[in-house]
Design an enzyme around this catalytic site. Sequence first.
Site, short mmCIF file in Angstrom:
data_model
loop_
_atom_site.label_atom_id
_atom_site.label_comp_id
_atom_site.label_asym_id
_atom_site.label_seq_id
_atom_site.Cartn_x
_atom_site.Cartn_y
_atom_site.Cartn_z
N LYS A 170 40.39 32.95 49.24
CA LYS A 170 40.23 32.55 47.81
C LYS A 170 41.23 31.27 47.49
O LYS A 170 40.74 30.22 46.97
CB LYS A 170 40.28 33.58 46.75
CG LYS A 170 40.13 33.05 45.33
CD LYS A 170 38.56 32.23 45.09
CE LYS A 170 38.31 31.71 43.79
NZ LYS A 170 38.37 32.79 42.76
N LYS A 238 46.85 28.08 37.51
CA LYS A 238 47.57 29.16 38.04
C LYS A 238 47.46 29.28 39.60
O LYS A 238 48.29 29.64 40.40
CB LYS A 238 47.30 30.36 37.34
CG LYS A 238 47.65 31.84 37.74
CD LYS A 238 46.41 32.68 38.73
CE LYS A 238 45.41 32.96 37.91
NZ LYS A 238 44.63 33.55 38.76
#
Length: 296
Positions: A170, A238
Site C-alpha cells: 500500500k 500521513k
Amino acid sequence: MENIAFIGLGIMGVPMCLNLLKAGYPVNTYTRSHTHPSIPEAGAHLCDSPRAAAEQADIIILIVNDTPNVEQVLFGENGVIEANLQGKVIVDMSTISPVATKAFAQRVQAAGADYLDAPVSGGDVGAQAGTLSIMVGGSESAFQRVLPLFQVMGKNITHVGDVGAGQITKMANQVIVAQSIQAVAEALVLASKAGADPEKVRQALMGGFANSRILEVHGKRMTAGTFTPGFKVNLHQKDITSALNTARELGVALPGAALFQQLLSSCIAQGGSEWDHSAVIKVIEQLANHSIRDDS
C-alpha cells in the site's frame, strides 16, 4: 457463515460494511463517531466498544485512519484484545506503519488469533462498487479463510506475503498515486494555460498511453473543481510521510514523493486538509498564476 465485526465507519468503511451486509453476512459494528443511518437500516448490530463487537464475531475487520487509532482499537480500554480471540482472525484494512503492524500482529497472535494486514486502494468509488484492490499480508490459511469477504469488497485481491507485506504494498501504491495526481495536475494546467480546453484534453488523453484511473477520476475532479473528499489531503500526507520515513530507514531516495508532500502541505496551509487529494492542482495553478476553471 462467519460472524463479522466491522470497526471504523468513515468514507471507506460505510460502503465496505454495507457490501458485507448486502452479501448476507451478520455484522456487528463499532465506531467512535456518529453511525451512518444506512448501517443499522441494513441490519447491522451496533456495539458500544471494540471489545463487544469482537466478542460476538469470528472475523474482526478494522479500517480507521492511522496507526495510533488502530492501536487504540486493538489494545486500548475495552479494546479488541480484551475479547476472547481464540480461533478468530483480525483483519486490519487501514493504512498504517508496517513496523507497527508486525508488533500488533505478535500481540494478537499471542492471544490466540490470526492477523492479516489488508490495506485497500480504489477510494470511495471502489468501496461503493465493491471493486477495491486489496493487498494482503499474513498466513495463507488466514487469507483463504477471509478471502470470501475480500471478494465481496474488492476485485483485485493479492496475497503478497507475510504480515506487513500488505502495508508495504500500500505504501508503494500511495507513492505511485501521489506522483500520478501531480502529473495529471501539471499536464492539465499546462494545456489550459496554452489555450486548450482541459476537459477535452483529459478526454483525448484517456484514449492513449497516458490513460489511468487517476486521469479518469481525479482528472475529472480537477476540471470540474469538485474536491469533496474521496481520500483526504491530510490522510495522503500521513501515508507519504510514512513512506518517506521508511525510505530514510532503508536508504532509498523518493524525490517525487518528497515533492508531493510539499504540495499537500501547501493545501493544508490553505485550510484544505479535508479536501480531496486531487486538490493539489490548486497549488500547481497558483505556481502558474492560472486556473483551469472559469469559476475558480
